[in-house]
Write a protein that holds these residues in place. Structure first.
Motif, PDB file in Angstrom:
ATOM      1  N   GLN A 137       0.827  -1.203   0.000  1.00 39.87           N
ATOM      2  CA  GLN A 137       0.000   0.000   0.000  1.00 39.87           C
ATOM      3  C   GLN A 137       0.864   1.258   0.000  1.00 39.87           C
ATOM      4  O   GLN A 137       0.463   2.307  -0.490  1.00 39.87           O
ATOM      5  N   ARG A 157       6.256   2.673 -12.392  1.00 37.03           N
ATOM      6  CA  ARG A 157       5.268   3.110 -13.385  1.00 37.03           C
ATOM      7  C   ARG A 157       4.929   1.963 -14.331  1.00 37.03           C
ATOM      8  O   ARG A 157       3.761   1.780 -14.686  1.00 37.03           O
ATOM      9  N   ARG A 189       2.481  -0.190 -12.976  1.00 37.06           N
ATOM     10  CA  ARG A 189       1.228   0.520 -12.689  1.00 37.06           C
ATOM     11  C   ARG A 189       0.946   0.482 -11.180  1.00 37.06           C
ATOM     12  O   ARG A 189      -0.180   0.210 -10.756  1.00 37.06           O
ATOM     13  N   TYR A 190       1.980   0.776 -10.427  1.00 42.38           N
ATOM     14  CA  TYR A 190       1.872   0.752  -8.963  1.00 42.38           C
ATOM     15  C   TYR A 190       0.809   1.752  -8.497  1.00 42.38           C
ATOM     16  O   TYR A 190       0.898   2.940  -8.787  1.00 42.38           O
ATOM     17  N   PRO A 191      -0.222   1.280  -7.759  1.00 41.48           N
ATOM     18  CA  PRO A 191      -1.330   2.156  -7.387  1.00 41.48           C
ATOM     19  C   PRO A 191      -1.200   2.812  -6.019  1.00 41.48           C
ATOM     20  O   PRO A 191      -2.046   3.612  -5.631  1.00 41.48           O
ATOM     21  N   ASN A 204       4.199  10.131 -12.694  1.00 41.13           N
ATOM     22  CA  ASN A 204       2.788   9.974 -12.310  1.00 41.13           C
ATOM     23  C   ASN A 204       2.623   9.048 -11.118  1.00 41.13           C
ATOM     24  O   ASN A 204       1.689   8.246 -11.062  1.00 41.13           O
ATOM     25  N   ASP A 215       2.210   8.689  -6.871  1.00 34.49           N
ATOM     26  CA  ASP A 215       1.541   9.440  -5.811  1.00 34.49           C
ATOM     27  C   ASP A 215       2.498   9.643  -4.635  1.00 34.49           C
ATOM     28  O   ASP A 215       2.670   8.750  -3.808  1.00 34.49           O
ATOM     29  N   LYS A 245      -6.934   2.841   0.400  1.00 36.12           N
ATOM     30  CA  LYS A 245      -7.113   1.741  -0.541  1.00 36.12           C
ATOM     31  C   LYS A 245      -6.900   0.416   0.189  1.00 36.12           C
ATOM     32  O   LYS A 245      -5.973   0.299   0.987  1.00 36.12           O
TER      33      LYS A 245
END
Length: 264
Positions: A172, A203, A206-208, A228, A230, A257
């Motif tokens: 997380q 990236r 696609r690490y959220p 991009n 966070d 999340k």
């Protein structure tokens, strides 16, 4: 939803953060110097006060001291571009909840303010954290302290080891010491990743989740944002375990999340 007092002598910064907070439905009071901030606090009794450290007429620490003297339950956060350990310690002694780094995006600052405002005593939500730090001494120090305070943690000493863990399960939150390069793996002779290369790999995955960066340079946050990613917080080294724990707690809560399950 809530009344927020924002005090900063940077009028453009105030204007932009004011807009973000208002778009979330809050009433935002703005002050450009310390005495005005103190006056507005006594008039309106906001749910949360956000103070810049350096303001004309009366600095943020003095405003904080007087606010807490008149209302020991007041929730106050400190804004700063780069704080120092001494200033942070003094602010915490006066009762500041946390420091907000002005290099973060306005949305990130607003999310942190809203979290502290709504649940100032809440611990982090369940999830796990990946700590990446090549220095044995600080890595072991952080690992022991975070685990002792209930953080579900995995630890990597370099970029390739961290990527192996990321491919197994996505955390997380990633805590990354930006000083990754400069050493070779003495066991496997694996070339070391630099921080920008690590950002690029995140990236591609696609690490959220979120990032907490440990660095001596503001530019590192911009590098992460360019990919991009966070960025939840940017902590200036040296970082104390206590300061890192607060950043992790807020980061886990503001992301909101559910963690992706994996072996920890």
């Amino acid at each position: 939803m809530a009344t927020i007092l924002l005090a900063d002598d940077d009028e453009l910064f105030c204007y932009l953060l004011h807009g973000v907070l208002c778009s979330h439905g809050h009433e935002v009071l703005t002050a450009y110097h310390g005495r005005e901030a103190l006056k507005l606090f006594h008039q309106h009794h906001p749910q949360i006060t956000v103070l810049d450290l350096r303001m004309p007429e009366m600095d943020g620490l003095e405003v904080l001291r007087q606010i807490r003297a008149s209302d020991p339950q007041a929730v106050v956060m400190i804004l700063t571009a780069w704080g120092t350990d001494e200033l942070e310690q003094q602010a915490r002694q006066y009762g500041a909840i946390d420091f907000l780094n002005k290099q973060l995006t306005y949305d990130s600052i607003a999310a942190m303010v809203e979290f502290v405002m709504t649940e100032p005593s809440k611990l982090f939500k369940p999830g796990w954290v990946l700590l990446v730090d090549k220095a044995d001494r600080t890595r072991n120090l952080f690992e022991g302290f975070l685990r002792d305070h209930g953080v579900l943690l995995r630890v990597a000493r370099d970029g390739p080891e961290a990527m192996t863990m990321l491919l197994d399960a996505l955390p997380q939150l990633v805590v990354l010491d930006m000083d990754l390069g400069g050493i070779d793996d003495p066991w496997n002779s694996v070339p070391q990743m630099t921080a920008p290369e690590f950002f690029h790999a995140l990236r591609q995955l696609r690490y959220p989740g979120g990032l907490i960066l440990l660095s001596e340079r503001v530019e590192h946050a911009l590098e992460a944002q360019a990919c991009n990613l966070d960025t939840i917080d940017l902590l200036r080294k040296p970082v104390t375990p206590e300061r890192l724990l607060v950043a992790v707690q807020i980061g886990m809560a503001t992301l909101g999340k559910p963690p992706i399950q994996g072996r920890c």
